[in-house]
Each structure stands twice: as C-alpha cells, then as structure tokens.
Design an enzyme around this catalytic site. Structure first.
Site, PDB file in Angstrom:
ATOM      1  N   PHE A  36      29.909 -33.009  20.817  1.00 24.16           N
ATOM      2  CA  PHE A  36      29.329 -32.096  19.835  1.00 24.16           C
ATOM      3  C   PHE A  36      29.304 -32.772  18.473  1.00 24.16           C
ATOM      4  CE2 PHE A  36      29.799 -28.743  16.572  1.00 24.16           C
ATOM      5  CZ  PHE A  36      28.651 -28.008  16.843  1.00 24.16           C
ATOM      6  N   GLY A  37      28.115 -32.878  17.891  1.00 22.78           N
ATOM      7  CA  GLY A  37      27.953 -33.467  16.567  1.00 22.78           C
ATOM      8  C   GLY A  37      27.633 -32.390  15.552  1.00 22.78           C
ATOM      9  N   TYR A  38      28.238 -32.457  14.363  1.00 23.61           N
ATOM     10  CA  TYR A  38      28.015 -31.450  13.328  1.00 23.61           C
ATOM     11  C   TYR A  38      27.695 -32.066  11.978  1.00 23.61           C
ATOM     12  CZ  TYR A  38      32.836 -32.661  12.120  1.00 23.61           C
ATOM     13  OH  TYR A  38      33.976 -33.358  11.786  1.00 23.61           O
ATOM     14  N   GLY A  39      27.839 -33.381  11.843  1.00 28.77           N
ATOM     15  CA  GLY A  39      27.558 -34.078  10.586  1.00 28.77           C
ATOM     16  C   GLY A  39      26.652 -35.264  10.861  1.00 28.77           C
ATOM     17  N   GLU A 113      35.642 -42.406  14.165  1.00 33.28           N
ATOM     18  CA  GLU A 113      36.178 -41.175  13.600  1.00 33.28           C
ATOM     19  C   GLU A 113      37.677 -41.208  13.302  1.00 33.28           C
ATOM     20  OE1 GLU A 113      34.153 -38.918  12.722  1.00 33.28           O
ATOM     21  OE2 GLU A 113      32.352 -39.546  13.800  1.00 33.28           O
TER      22      GLU A 113
END
Length: 203
Positions: A36-39, A113
């Site tokens: 899941f990517g959010y940025g 990350e």
C-alpha cells in the site's frame, strides 16, 4: 533510493539498528507481495509490479507527522514529511508484485523506508474499488521514534514547512509536489491543501 527521512551518518549511530533489522519483511517462497502506497511510493515506486489499483486504508490517515532532518530540513531546523498515523482513513494505491520479484522488492522497500527506523512495516487490510478486501504491506509511523512529530495543528505544520530546507530541496517543494501528484491521481486531500494555502498565503 534514499528516503525523505534519512539522516546524517553521525546520527545513524543513535538509531537502533537491531530494531530496524528485526522489522525486515520476510516472505514465504512463492508468495505474491501487495504493497500500500500513500506518498511518493504511489508515483515513484522504483520496483516492478503486476498492476496498481486505488485502495482505501481505514484506521490510518496521511499526515505530516515525521521530522525530516536531512533531505527536507536540518537538525537545527527540521522539516516535516508524510507518514501513516493512527485514526481516520487514507486513499492510496495498492501494488501487486510477482512472487519471483517479491522478496527483492521487500528488501528494496526496507532499504528505502527503514533508514532510521521511523516507520514500522505492518500487514493491513485495504479496500479496493470493487469492495474486495486485500492484505497489503504498509509503512506506519512509529510513535515511539524520536523523529515522530505527533499531531500538529495546520498552522504549525505550515510554519515548519515554510522555513525548512534540506539536502534535496525545500520542504515547501515537497508539499507542493505531493499535492500536485495527489490531484493528478484524483485524491483530494483537504488537510494537505489547507497546509499549502497557509504556506502560500504566508500565514
């Protein structure tokens, strides 16, 4: 690729490397990886994937809750970058990675990350546009980490972002770039837009 939260080499000695290594994601052989990517991961994944689809994560929201003391700020004048923090909901993207690439991608994400350990990898349920529920790997802000900035008021976020500059540029440019990409993906993030308006108005 360096993460936006990476710090200077002399600061790395203060980071719990054992903790970081303990959070390395190990996959079962033959398993597909979902992320899941959010940025920035949404528009700059830097890994091979089968497909990418809109997804919603409940229980977390996208927030400027991470101090950046290298790439978008300094130790004397920290900037702010995005993290997933508890509460609310976040619209993002889910990537599917072939089993033959899965572990290499997981290792690459760890390197990207987990430079300082400010994020914690978690397997979370995300909802797709067709209402299917999938389990995906997401990097959540570690509230116990010294880089965690906590919940800040919009005016304070804008104030910190406006004055911070780091190795890869200004914190303002990071904010503007994020808003532009979210808009292009049809994600209208009210809080980020309000922060940008305050920055641009000099408030």
């Amino acid at each position: 690729m360096p993460t936006e939260t990476a710090i200077d080499e002399d600061e790395l000695g203060l980071i719990d490397q054992d903790l970081i290594e303990s959070r390395r994601v190990k996959l079962e052989p033959g398993a597909e990886l979902r992320v899941f990517g959010y940025g920035s991961l949404m528009w700059r994944p830097d890994f091979p994937y089968i497909d990418i689809v809109p997804a919603a994560l409940h229980g977390y929201h996208r927030a400027f809750c991470i101090h950046s003391t290298h790439y978008r700020g300094t130790r004397e004048n920290p900037g702010l970058v995005l993290g997933l923090d508890r509460g609310g909901m976040c619209h993002g993207r889910m990537f599917r990675v072939k089993p033959e690439h899965a572990q290499a991608v997981a290792d690459g994400l760890h390197a990207r990350e987990m430079v300082t350990g400010v994020y914690e990898p978690r397997w979370l349920k995300v909802r797709l546009e067709d209402n299917r529920i999938q389990t995906a790997l997401a990097y959540v802000a570690d509230r116990r980490h010294p880089q965690y900035a906590g919940k800040l008021e919009i005016a304070e976020i804008a104030r910190r972002i406006k004055k911070a500059i780091g190795k890869t540029g200004s914190n303002v440019d990071y904010l503007k770039n994020t808003v532009v990409h979210l808009e292009e993906m049809g994600i209208h993030e009210g809080v980020l837009h309000r922060v940008l308006r305050q920055v641009e108005q000099g408030q």
